[in-house]
Design an enzyme around this catalytic site. Structure first.
Site, mmCIF file in Angstrom:
data_model
loop_
_atom_site.group_PDB
_atom_site.id
_atom_site.type_symbol
_atom_site.label_atom_id
_atom_site.label_comp_id
_atom_site.label_asym_id
_atom_site.label_seq_id
_atom_site.Cartn_x
_atom_site.Cartn_y
_atom_site.Cartn_z
ATOM 1 N N TRP A 8 -5.306 1.710 10.613
ATOM 2 C CA TRP A 8 -5.483 1.642 9.161
ATOM 3 C C TRP A 8 -5.311 0.216 8.661
ATOM 4 C CZ3 TRP A 8 -7.975 3.606 5.471
ATOM 5 C CH2 TRP A 8 -7.599 3.413 4.143
ATOM 6 N N GLU A 58 -11.485 5.791 5.047
ATOM 7 C CA GLU A 58 -11.004 6.629 6.153
ATOM 8 C C GLU A 58 -12.084 6.801 7.221
ATOM 9 O OE1 GLU A 58 -7.994 7.410 6.668
ATOM 10 O OE2 GLU A 58 -7.067 7.319 4.708
ATOM 11 N N TYR A 93 0.842 -1.201 0.000
ATOM 12 C CA TYR A 93 0.000 0.000 0.000
ATOM 13 C C TYR A 93 0.875 1.248 0.000
ATOM 14 C CZ TYR A 93 -3.077 3.635 1.852
ATOM 15 O OH TYR A 93 -3.749 4.823 2.045
#
Length: 187
Positions: A48, A40, A18
Site C-alpha cells: 500500500w 486498491e 494516512y
C-alpha cells in the site's frame, strides 16, 4: 505522551498521516469511494505504501479520479498513462480502471449511488472488529467474497476478495484498527 497507533503504520510519516486521518473513516460519497477503489486495484500484488507514495501522481494522471471522464478514455489516453512514470504502469490495471469507471456508472444508475450499493452489504454501518494486533486482521471475509463476486458479475476487474477487503478497511466499512489504537473508538 505518544498515542498508540496500529503497528502497520508506525515509522513512516506518510503512512502515519494516512492512518491518523483517513484509514477506517466511513466514506459514503461516490467520488472518494471510486478513488479508493482505483487505488486498491493498483495496489493488488504490491504494498500500500507504494500506491500511497504515488497517490498525487495518480490523481493528476486520472483527472482527479473523475470516473465520468475516465469512463470515456480512448486508446491515446491509455497509451499516455502507460508512458507516465509517476504511476504504476500496468497495462491490465490501467485498462481495468477504464472498465471499472464504466461499470461504476452503471451501478450508480441501478442503485442511485455506488455508496448505497456497497454499504448495503454491511447494512449501512461499519463492522467493528476487536483486533489486538493488526496482523490478526483477515485478508478476506464472506462479505468481501460476496462483494467481489457481485462486482465481477457487473464487469469490474481487479476486484478480488482481498482487494475488496482492503477497500472495506480503507473506507470504514470495517473497523480494523487495533483496539488499543487511539483511532479505534474515533472511527
Amino acid at each position: 505522551m505518544t498515542k498508540h497507533k496500529c503497528g502497520w503504520c508506525v515509522g513512516d510519516d506518510l503512512y502515519e498521516a494516512y492512518h491518523d486521518l483517513e484509514w477506517g473513516v466511513p466514506v459514503k460519497d461516490d467520488d472518494t469511494l471510486f478513488e479508493f477503489l482505483i487505488l486498491e486495484t493498483f495496489q493488488a500484488g504490491l504494498s500500500w505504501i507504494t500506491v500511497l507514495k504515488k497517490r498525487e501522481n495518480f490523481r493528476k494522471a486520472f483527472d482527479n479520479f473523475d470516473y465520468k471522464k475516465i469512463a470515456s478514455y480512448n486508446e491515446s489516453k491509455i497509451t499516455s498513462l502507460l508512458e507516465n512514470s509517476g504511476i504504476i504502469r500496468n497495462k491490465l490495471k490501467v485498462r481495468a480502471t477504464v472498465t471499472n469507471a464504466q461499470a461504476y456508472i452503471k451501478v450508480q444508475e441501478e442503485f442511485g449511488s455506488f455508496s448505497k450499493y456497497i454499504w448495503d452489504f454491511v447494512d449501512g454501518k461499519p463492522i467493528k472488529n476487536k483486533l489486538t494486533h493488526y496482523k490478526d486482521a483477515p485478508a478476506n471475509t464472506p462479505i468481501s467474497d460476496a462483494i467481489s463476486k457481485d462486482l465481477k458479475k457487473r464487469g469490474f476487474k481487479f476486484v478480488g476478495s482481498t482487494v475488496i477487503y482492503a477497500h472495506m478497511q480503507a473506507t470504514g466499512m470495517v473497523n480494523d484498527h487495533e483496539v488499543g489504537c487511539f483511532r479505534y473508538n474515533e472511527v
